[in-house]
Design a protein around this motif. Structure first.
Motif, PDB file in Angstrom:
ATOM      1  N   ILE A  77       0.835  -1.205   0.000  1.00 37.59           N
ATOM      2  CA  ILE A  77       0.000   0.000   0.000  1.00 37.59           C
ATOM      3  C   ILE A  77       0.870   1.255   0.000  1.00 37.59           C
ATOM      4  O   ILE A  77       1.797   1.375   0.802  1.00 37.59           O
ATOM      5  CB  ILE A  77      -0.932   0.027   1.226  1.00 37.59           C
ATOM      6  CG1 ILE A  77      -1.907  -1.149   1.192  1.00 37.59           C
ATOM      7  CG2 ILE A  77      -1.708   1.347   1.280  1.00 37.59           C
ATOM      8  CD1 ILE A  77      -2.800  -1.238   2.414  1.00 37.59           C
ATOM      9  N   ASP A  78       0.580   2.173  -0.907  1.00 36.46           N
ATOM     10  CA  ASP A  78       1.196   3.499  -0.924  1.00 36.46           C
ATOM     11  C   ASP A  78       0.123   4.518  -0.569  1.00 36.46           C
ATOM     12  O   ASP A  78      -0.967   4.510  -1.160  1.00 36.46           O
ATOM     13  CB  ASP A  78       1.762   3.834  -2.306  1.00 36.46           C
ATOM     14  CG  ASP A  78       2.984   2.999  -2.657  1.00 36.46           C
ATOM     15  OD1 ASP A  78       3.609   2.451  -1.729  1.00 36.46           O
ATOM     16  OD2 ASP A  78       3.302   2.900  -3.856  1.00 36.46           O
ATOM     17  N   ILE A  79       0.418   5.389   0.400  1.00 40.05           N
ATOM     18  CA  ILE A  79      -0.521   6.432   0.807  1.00 40.05           C
ATOM     19  C   ILE A  79       0.066   7.789   0.443  1.00 40.05           C
ATOM     20  O   ILE A  79       1.155   8.148   0.899  1.00 40.05           O
ATOM     21  CB  ILE A  79      -0.806   6.372   2.318  1.00 40.05           C
ATOM     22  CG1 ILE A  79      -1.362   4.994   2.701  1.00 40.05           C
ATOM     23  CG2 ILE A  79      -1.786   7.474   2.733  1.00 40.05           C
ATOM     24  CD1 ILE A  79      -1.569   4.814   4.195  1.00 40.05           C
ATOM     25  N   GLU A  80      -0.649   8.536  -0.396  1.00 40.68           N
ATOM     26  CA  GLU A  80      -0.211   9.880  -0.781  1.00 40.68           C
ATOM     27  C   GLU A  80      -0.827  10.900   0.175  1.00 40.68           C
ATOM     28  O   GLU A  80      -2.044  10.923   0.365  1.00 40.68           O
ATOM     29  CB  GLU A  80      -0.631  10.183  -2.212  1.00 40.68           C
ATOM     30  CG  GLU A  80      -0.051   9.224  -3.249  1.00 40.68           C
ATOM     31  CD  GLU A  80      -0.619   9.472  -4.634  1.00 40.68           C
ATOM     32  OE1 GLU A  80      -0.824  10.659  -4.978  1.00 40.68           O
ATOM     33  OE2 GLU A  80      -0.873   8.489  -5.351  1.00 40.68           O
ATOM     34  N   GLN A  81       0.015  11.717   0.786  1.00 38.22           N
ATOM     35  CA  GLN A  81      -0.440  12.743   1.710  1.00 38.22           C
ATOM     36  C   GLN A  81      -0.563  14.081   0.992  1.00 38.22           C
ATOM     37  O   GLN A  81       0.150  14.362   0.022  1.00 38.22           O
ATOM     38  CB  GLN A  81       0.543  12.876   2.883  1.00 38.22           C
ATOM     39  CG  GLN A  81       0.768  11.595   3.667  1.00 38.22           C
ATOM     40  CD  GLN A  81      -0.388  11.251   4.585  1.00 38.22           C
ATOM     41  OE1 GLN A  81      -1.197  12.116   4.949  1.00 38.22           O
ATOM     42  NE2 GLN A  81      -0.471   9.977   4.975  1.00 38.22           N
ATOM     43  N   GLY A  82      -1.471  14.913   1.443  1.00 41.01           N
ATOM     44  CA  GLY A  82      -1.634  16.229   0.838  1.00 41.01           C
ATOM     45  C   GLY A  82      -2.494  17.127   1.701  1.00 41.01           C
ATOM     46  O   GLY A  82      -3.012  16.710   2.752  1.00 41.01           O
ATOM     47  N   ASP A  83      -2.652  18.364   1.280  1.00 42.22           N
ATOM     48  CA  ASP A  83      -3.470  19.331   2.012  1.00 42.22           C
ATOM     49  C   ASP A  83      -4.926  19.207   1.610  1.00 42.22           C
ATOM     50  O   ASP A  83      -5.243  18.983   0.436  1.00 42.22           O
ATOM     51  CB  ASP A  83      -2.989  20.755   1.735  1.00 42.22           C
ATOM     52  CG  ASP A  83      -1.605  21.022   2.298  1.00 42.22           C
ATOM     53  OD1 ASP A  83      -1.241  20.379   3.299  1.00 42.22           O
ATOM     54  OD2 ASP A  83      -0.882  21.857   1.720  1.00 42.22           O
ATOM     55  N   TYR A  84      -5.823  19.352   2.594  1.00 43.65           N
ATOM     56  CA  TYR A  84      -7.243  19.430   2.304  1.00 43.65           C
ATOM     57  C   TYR A  84      -7.589  20.843   1.848  1.00 43.65           C
ATOM     58  O   TYR A  84      -6.841  21.791   2.104  1.00 43.65           O
ATOM     59  CB  TYR A  84      -8.062  19.067   3.542  1.00 43.65           C
ATOM     60  CG  TYR A  84      -7.862  17.644   4.031  1.00 43.65           C
ATOM     61  CD1 TYR A  84      -7.822  16.571   3.150  1.00 43.65           C
ATOM     62  CD2 TYR A  84      -7.733  17.371   5.398  1.00 43.65           C
ATOM     63  CE1 TYR A  84      -7.661  15.268   3.596  1.00 43.65           C
ATOM     64  CE2 TYR A  84      -7.571  16.069   5.857  1.00 43.65           C
ATOM     65  CZ  TYR A  84      -7.531  15.023   4.955  1.00 43.65           C
ATOM     66  OH  TYR A  84      -7.364  13.745   5.403  1.00 43.65           O
ATOM     67  N   ALA A  85      -8.727  20.997   1.203  1.00 42.01           N
ATOM     68  CA  ALA A  85      -9.163  22.309   0.743  1.00 42.01           C
ATOM     69  C   ALA A  85      -9.607  23.197   1.898  1.00 42.01           C
ATOM     70  O   ALA A  85      -9.665  24.421   1.766  1.00 42.01           O
ATOM     71  CB  ALA A  85     -10.294  22.159  -0.266  1.00 42.01           C
ATOM     72  N   ARG A  86      -9.881  22.578   3.046  1.00 44.45           N
ATOM     73  CA  ARG A  86     -10.338  23.319   4.223  1.00 44.45           C
ATOM     74  C   ARG A  86      -9.929  22.544   5.456  1.00 44.45           C
ATOM     75  O   ARG A  86      -9.434  21.413   5.369  1.00 44.45           O
ATOM     76  CB  ARG A  86     -11.853  23.502   4.204  1.00 44.45           C
ATOM     77  CG  ARG A  86     -12.624  22.227   3.907  1.00 44.45           C
ATOM     78  CD  ARG A  86     -14.061  22.282   4.354  1.00 44.45           C
ATOM     79  NE  ARG A  86     -14.170  22.271   5.800  1.00 44.45           N
ATOM     80  CZ  ARG A  86     -15.327  22.213   6.457  1.00 44.45           C
ATOM     81  NH1 ARG A  86     -16.453  22.165   5.779  1.00 44.45           N
ATOM     82  NH2 ARG A  86     -15.363  22.200   7.762  1.00 44.45           N
ATOM     83  N   ALA A  87     -10.131  23.148   6.613  1.00 44.66           N
ATOM     84  CA  ALA A  87      -9.829  22.468   7.876  1.00 44.66           C
ATOM     85  C   ALA A  87     -11.053  21.670   8.322  1.00 44.66           C
ATOM     86  O   ALA A  87     -12.196  22.073   8.111  1.00 44.66           O
ATOM     87  CB  ALA A  87      -9.447  23.483   8.944  1.00 44.66           C
ATOM     88  N   TYR A  88     -10.798  20.497   8.934  1.00 48.85           N
ATOM     89  CA  TYR A  88     -11.860  19.643   9.462  1.00 48.85           C
ATOM     90  C   TYR A  88     -11.571  19.331  10.924  1.00 48.85           C
ATOM     91  O   TYR A  88     -10.411  19.336  11.354  1.00 48.85           O
ATOM     92  CB  TYR A  88     -11.930  18.322   8.683  1.00 48.85           C
ATOM     93  CG  TYR A  88     -12.282  18.479   7.227  1.00 48.85           C
ATOM     94  CD1 TYR A  88     -13.610  18.563   6.805  1.00 48.85           C
ATOM     95  CD2 TYR A  88     -11.269  18.543   6.260  1.00 48.85           C
ATOM     96  CE1 TYR A  88     -13.927  18.699   5.464  1.00 48.85           C
ATOM     97  CE2 TYR A  88     -11.585  18.686   4.919  1.00 48.85           C
ATOM     98  CZ  TYR A  88     -12.912  18.766   4.522  1.00 48.85           C
ATOM     99  OH  TYR A  88     -13.222  18.916   3.192  1.00 48.85           O
ATOM    100  N   THR A  89     -12.626  19.053  11.670  1.00 49.02           N
ATOM    101  CA  THR A  89     -12.464  18.581  13.047  1.00 49.02           C
ATOM    102  C   THR A  89     -12.609  17.070  13.032  1.00 49.02           C
ATOM    103  O   THR A  89     -13.643  16.531  12.638  1.00 49.02           O
ATOM    104  CB  THR A  89     -13.519  19.204  13.980  1.00 49.02           C
ATOM    105  OG1 THR A  89     -13.365  20.630  13.976  1.00 49.02           O
ATOM    106  CG2 THR A  89     -13.335  18.689  15.400  1.00 49.02           C
ATOM    107  N   LEU A  90     -11.553  16.386  13.449  1.00 48.79           N
ATOM    108  CA  LEU A  90     -11.519  14.933  13.418  1.00 48.79           C
ATOM    109  C   LEU A  90     -11.073  14.421  14.776  1.00 48.79           C
ATOM    110  O   LEU A  90      -9.962  14.720  15.225  1.00 48.79           O
ATOM    111  CB  LEU A  90     -10.567  14.445  12.324  1.00 48.79           C
ATOM    112  CG  LEU A  90     -10.501  12.947  12.063  1.00 48.79           C
ATOM    113  CD1 LEU A  90     -11.851  12.428  11.586  1.00 48.79           C
ATOM    114  CD2 LEU A  90      -9.421  12.639  11.036  1.00 48.79           C
ATOM    115  N   HIS A  91     -11.952  13.679  15.456  1.00 50.29           N
ATOM    116  CA  HIS A  91     -11.659  13.142  16.778  1.00 50.29           C
ATOM    117  C   HIS A  91     -11.228  14.240  17.757  1.00 50.29           C
ATOM    118  O   HIS A  91     -10.284  14.084  18.537  1.00 50.29           O
ATOM    119  CB  HIS A  91     -10.587  12.067  16.698  1.00 50.29           C
ATOM    120  CG  HIS A  91     -10.868  11.006  15.686  1.00 50.29           C
ATOM    121  ND1 HIS A  91     -12.108  10.404  15.555  1.00 50.29           N
ATOM    122  CD2 HIS A  91     -10.080  10.448  14.730  1.00 50.29           C
ATOM    123  CE1 HIS A  91     -12.066   9.525  14.580  1.00 50.29           C
ATOM    124  NE2 HIS A  91     -10.857   9.538  14.063  1.00 50.29           N
ATOM    125  N   GLY A  92     -11.906  15.386  17.670  1.00 48.57           N
ATOM    126  CA  GLY A  92     -11.665  16.460  18.610  1.00 48.57           C
ATOM    127  C   GLY A  92     -10.502  17.373  18.282  1.00 48.57           C
ATOM    128  O   GLY A  92     -10.194  18.291  19.053  1.00 48.57           O
TER     129      GLY A  92
END
Length: 316
Positions: A77-92
């Motif tokens: 498995i290869d996972i590509e990381q990158g920036d989201y278009a906006r900020a999200y709240t994830l697990h607090g």
């Protein structure tokens, strides 16, 4: 989820771009979901024009955040990381970047065979009716099969040659127990916990939740307790000779690696016994789940109406 129209330039590249029929395209096992925890399972029904598939790349749509791919024997498995278009709240906590694409390499998956590729993540910042597109590319020895087309406004996706797997967002209030936020504990995510209000004189109470194991090894729910009950058990439910029967799960509940275990009305559930004060709509019920590996997890169950989830009524 966004739309591309087949052009002459695309047709010119046909020799290296195989085009299986839309009736056998890569698709999502579950194509509707409410905001919250979601397991995206993509079915791959064939290879590229008769060739075996050696890689599957999925571009993750905006709004599907914190994704974790499920390992597969024989595949890396290869996972590509990158920036989201906006900020999200994830697990607090606030997140602005994360996995944006995942590729499984290996196999091979023969053209005559079918397989599934799964990711677990969270649907966040999405609205009812919105469609998310999991654009998928299969790679074979001499070409690719690219499932990346999005329908134009008002266009039927079935008219596309290579439609991208699509997920339609449901309204949180109409999606049953799927919309509540999830709680993380090690490799586990506990999602959509809730309890049903008890009627006057009712001796027992029921509660429900989902447990997702994003890790590579199984865990086990070994005990459940609550200050609102003298005893809490995990119960199974089945129909034997047209009679509904229930019994406690002995030895704890296994949570297999990469799987989701659902405790839901009409099926496996939590049973609260020796309840002194009945659960009333609008309250919360404290609960402690004890896992073999993830340890103790504390959560509060919102109490929904006594009619909630009554598609399959049962009595204890």
């Amino acid at each position: 989820m966004y739309r591309n129209v087949i052009t002459a330039a695309a047709a010119a590249s046909f020799l290296t771009y195989f085009a299986p029929t839309a009736s056998a395209h890569v698709s999502l096992q579950q194509d509707q979901a409410a905001p919250g925890s979601f397991k995206a399972v993509l079915g791959v029904p064939h290879g590229c024009d008769g060739q075996s598939t050696t890689a599957v790349r999925v571009q993750l749509p905006e709004g599907f955040v914190g994704a974790k791919p499920m390992p597969k024997a024989g595949w890396t498995i290869d996972i590509e990381q990158g920036d989201y278009a906006r900020a999200y709240t994830l697990h607090g906590r606030e997140v602005r970047s994360g996995p944006v694409a995942v590729t499984w390499k290996g196999g091979p998956l023969d053209d005559a065979h079918y397989d599934e590729f799964a990711l677990h993540g969270t649907l966040a910042g999405v609205e009812e009716g919105q469609r998310l597109f999991f654009k998928t590319v299969q790679t074979c020895a001499e070409g690719t099969a690219e499932w990346v087309e999005e329908p134009a406004q008002g266009q039927d996706s079935h008219s596309l040659e290579r439609p991208a797997p699509a997920l339609t967002i449901l309204a949180a209030e109409t999606a049953g127990h799927q919309h509540e936020a999830s709680i993380s504990a090690g490799a586990l995510e506990i999602a959509a916990p809730w309890a049903r209000a008890m009627l006057p004189g009712q001796p027992t109470g029921g509660a429900y939740l989902d447990i997702v194991n994003t890790g590579e090894s199984a865990d086990r729910l070994v005990s459940v307790r609550s200050p609102r009950a003298g005893k809490v058990e995990i119960h199974t439910m089945e129909v034997v000779n047209e009679v509904m029967t229930m019994r406690p799960v002995e030895g704890g509940l296994e949570i297999p690696a990469g799987e989701r275990v659902e405790l839901k009305p009409g099926s496996m559930h939590l049973m609260f016994m020796q309840v002194e004060e009945r659960f009333e709509e609008g309250q919360t019920v404290p609960l402690i789940l004890e896992f073999e590996k993830a340890g103790a997890v504390k959560l509060d169950l919102p109490v929904k109406p006594a009619s909630a989830g009554r598609g399959e009524t049962h009595k204890h």
